[in-house]
Design an enzyme around this catalytic site. Structure first.
Site, PDB file in Angstrom:
ATOM      1  NE  ARG A  49      -7.045   4.447   5.307  1.00 12.64           N
ATOM      2  CZ  ARG A  49      -6.228   5.342   5.867  1.00 12.64           C
ATOM      3  NH1 ARG A  49      -6.419   5.692   7.107  1.00 12.64           N
ATOM      4  NH2 ARG A  49      -5.237   5.872   5.198  1.00 12.64           N
TER       5      ARG A  49
ATOM      6  NE  ARG B 163       0.964  10.222   9.942  1.00 11.54           N
ATOM      7  CZ  ARG B 163       0.347   9.219   9.330  1.00 11.54           C
ATOM      8  NH1 ARG B 163      -0.763   8.761   9.810  1.00 11.54           N
ATOM      9  NH2 ARG B 163       0.835   8.705   8.214  1.00 11.54           N
TER      10      ARG B 163
ATOM     11  CB  CYS C 156      -4.826  10.158  11.323  1.00 10.62           C
ATOM     12  SG  CYS C 156      -3.198   9.507  11.591  1.00 10.62           S
TER      13      CYS C 156
ATOM     14  CE  LYS D 219      -1.640   1.582   4.084  1.00 13.70           C
ATOM     15  NZ  LYS D 219      -1.349   2.983   4.430  1.00 13.70           N
ATOM     16  CG  ASN D 220       2.375   2.503   3.541  1.00 14.10           C
ATOM     17  OD1 ASN D 220       1.220   2.838   3.294  1.00 14.10           O
ATOM     18  ND2 ASN D 220       2.775   2.164   4.758  1.00 14.10           N
TER      19      ASN D 220
ATOM     20  CG  ASP E 179       3.405   1.098   9.443  1.00 14.07           C
ATOM     21  OD1 ASP E 179       3.634   1.328   8.244  1.00 14.07           O
ATOM     22  OD2 ASP E 179       3.139   1.989  10.270  1.00 14.07           O
TER      23      ASP E 179
END
Ligand code: EPZ
Length: 455
Positions: A427, A149, A144, A50-51, A335
């Site tokens: 997500r 962030r 978030c 994803k990243n 993560d």
């Protein structure tokens, strides 16, 4: 009737495209129901990262034409980035895990507030828009659950290249009155996003750019490889000093590029195997991306075997306590912090987990405590004392990784666990439930209002 959200893209579950309209519910209404399982055992193919994929999509803005990106995960963040690109004038077509992005007609340089607030990673279009147009107007990303962030380092880096910024009613307005020119950027912290944005803009800045104290995540290297395939001249990506020789914008062209495997998804399934016993093999991942996580799994009493594109974990004896410090790559990945905290909650002894990257990334602790875990938070340290069993309970996903870890927790917990707010999981995890079921997990997804499974 559950409130419906318009969603252009179908989200694919279990490889069968299902549009939310057909389901009559929305992601926000769904829950994942997990029951105590005997084990997790078998092989699972990880999806593309994803990243990385989100940034590869943004980078396609720089090469005017049709770029093809392979191994793109089918997750909701990708759908949002597709919307962002379409709002800029691009066309995005998906064929399974492949995206064809035509940026020929990209004629807008503004990103809408409602899309940026949905997904922080939209800020990744800032660098490419400045590279293409010499200007950009991007909604300021909010914070978030895991922290403020901020994007100050993005701005400092871009200012070295000649970009000027002003804030206009919640929008960041970028301009380059004197054009883009290379420079020597020193990042206070090896920020992933700041490294990516400055690298993408520097591709077409006149002269040489050096990014010092650059982030070293594998996704940075993946992005640099794609930019080089588009005509850029980048060296050193994946190390803390990245050097870019600027080229004319006109010489940048579309390309075809495959996304690297998702090391965090892979690590999540490895934690599942470590928790339940395994053996669990994750395929489609370069083991070198997971060196620190593998070292910690072995320290906790697991056996880990690797091939050039897979990692297998199994455990026979009890889990042992371990101390963890999250750090920028190649340090322990933030993560995977929640997932390893889960392991620590049922390990023998006490573990200390220190979160050094984000200022508020211990929300998982409150939820896992509802399942009987013993976790004490002291500033950015979590002291976890292992317990013999977790108990199933209703819990809530507070963010993407905590949500994934709560589902794993339910596999080991006595009884039934219902995980709410699983839109966070959608997500970043493609078919998370389907993959866990394929490994033997007793996991199902259903709309919140549906009855429980028969006892
Ligand atoms: C990327 O976020 C990832 N997201 C995150 O993954 C990941 O946790 C993070 O890198 C660190 O590895 C994407 O790639 C979409 P940072 P990013 O800039 O780029 C502070 C997930 O679960 N900071 O390295 O936002 C920042 O607040 C997500 O997949 C500034 O203060 O990470 C944070 O505390 C979560 N000013 C720290 O640095 C800045 O200008 C690391 O941020 C930039 C960052």
């Amino acid at each position: 009737m559950a409130k419906r959200h318009r969603l252009n893209k179908s989200i694919v579950y279990n490889d069968a495209p299902v549009t939310l309209q057909q389901k009559g519910t929305t992601l926000a209404d769904d829950v994942i129901i997990v029951r105590e399982s005997a084990n997790l055992e078998g092989s699972v193919q990880v999806s593309g990262a994803k990243n990385s994929a989100l940034k590869l999509m943004a980078a396609s803005i720089i090469g005017c034409g049709k770029t093809t990106i392979g191994n793109v995960p089918l997750i909701s963040d990708i759908a949002i980035m597709s919307d962002v690109l379409e709002r800029l004038g691009a066309t995005v077509e998906r064929d399974g895990h492949e995206l064809a992005i035509d940026t020929t007609d990209v004629n807008r340089f503004e990103t809408p507030y409602e899309l940026v607030t949905k997904m922080r990673a939209s800020i990744s279009v800032l660098g490419p828009l400045i590279a293409r147009f010499g200007k950009a107007k991007v909604a300021m990303p909010g914070g978030c659950q895991i922290g403020a962030r901020k994007i100050d380092m993005h701005l400092v880096g871009l200012q070295v290249l000649g970009v000027e910024f002003e804030v206009d009613h919640g929008y960041l307005v970028a301009s380059t009155p004197h054009g883009l020119r290379g420079g020597h950027i020193f990042l206070d912290f090896p920020s992933v996003g700041a490294t990516e944005n400055t690298m993408m803009t520097a591709c077409v800045a006149e002269g040489e750019t050096i990014i010092d104290n650059a982030a070293r995540e594998p996704e940075i290297e993946d992005l640099a490889n794609m930019l080089n395939a588009m005509g850029a001249k980048i060296e050193g990506a994946g190390t803390s000093v990245v050097t870019i020789q600027g080229v004319p914008l006109e010489s940048m062209h579309p390309c075809t590029h495959d996304t690297v495997g998702d090391r965090i998804e892979a690590g999540t399934f490895l934690v599942g195997g470590a928790l339940m016993g395994g053996p669990v093999q994750v395929k489609g991942i370069d083991p070198s991306y997971l060196r620190m996580a593998i070292m910690k799994l072995e320290a906790m009493g697991c056996t880990v075997e690797t091939t050039e594109d897979s990692v297998t974990v199994k455990r026979e004896g009890p889990l042992q306590a371990v101390d963890i410090q999250t750090l920028p790559h190649p340090g322990f990945p933030t993560d995977l912090q929640a997932q390893f905290m889960l392991l620590a909650t049922v390990a023998q002894g006490s573990s200390i987990i220190t979160e050094n990257v984000f200022e508020n990334r211990f929300m998982f602790a409150a939820e896992i405590t509802r399942m009987g875990a013993d976790v004490t938070i002291d500033d950015h340290h979590a002291i976890v004392s292992g317990v013999s069993r977790l108990q199933g309970a209703p819990v809530e996903a507070t963010d993407l990784r905590a949500g994934a870890a709560l589902v794993l927790a339910g596999l080991a917990a006595e009884g039934e666990t219902v995980v709410h707010k699983i839109q966070h999981i959608d997500r970043g995890y493609e078919d998370y439930v389907g993959k866990l079921v394929s490994l033997g997990g007793d996991v199902r997804r259903c709309a919140a209002h549906e009855g429980r499974r028969d006892q």
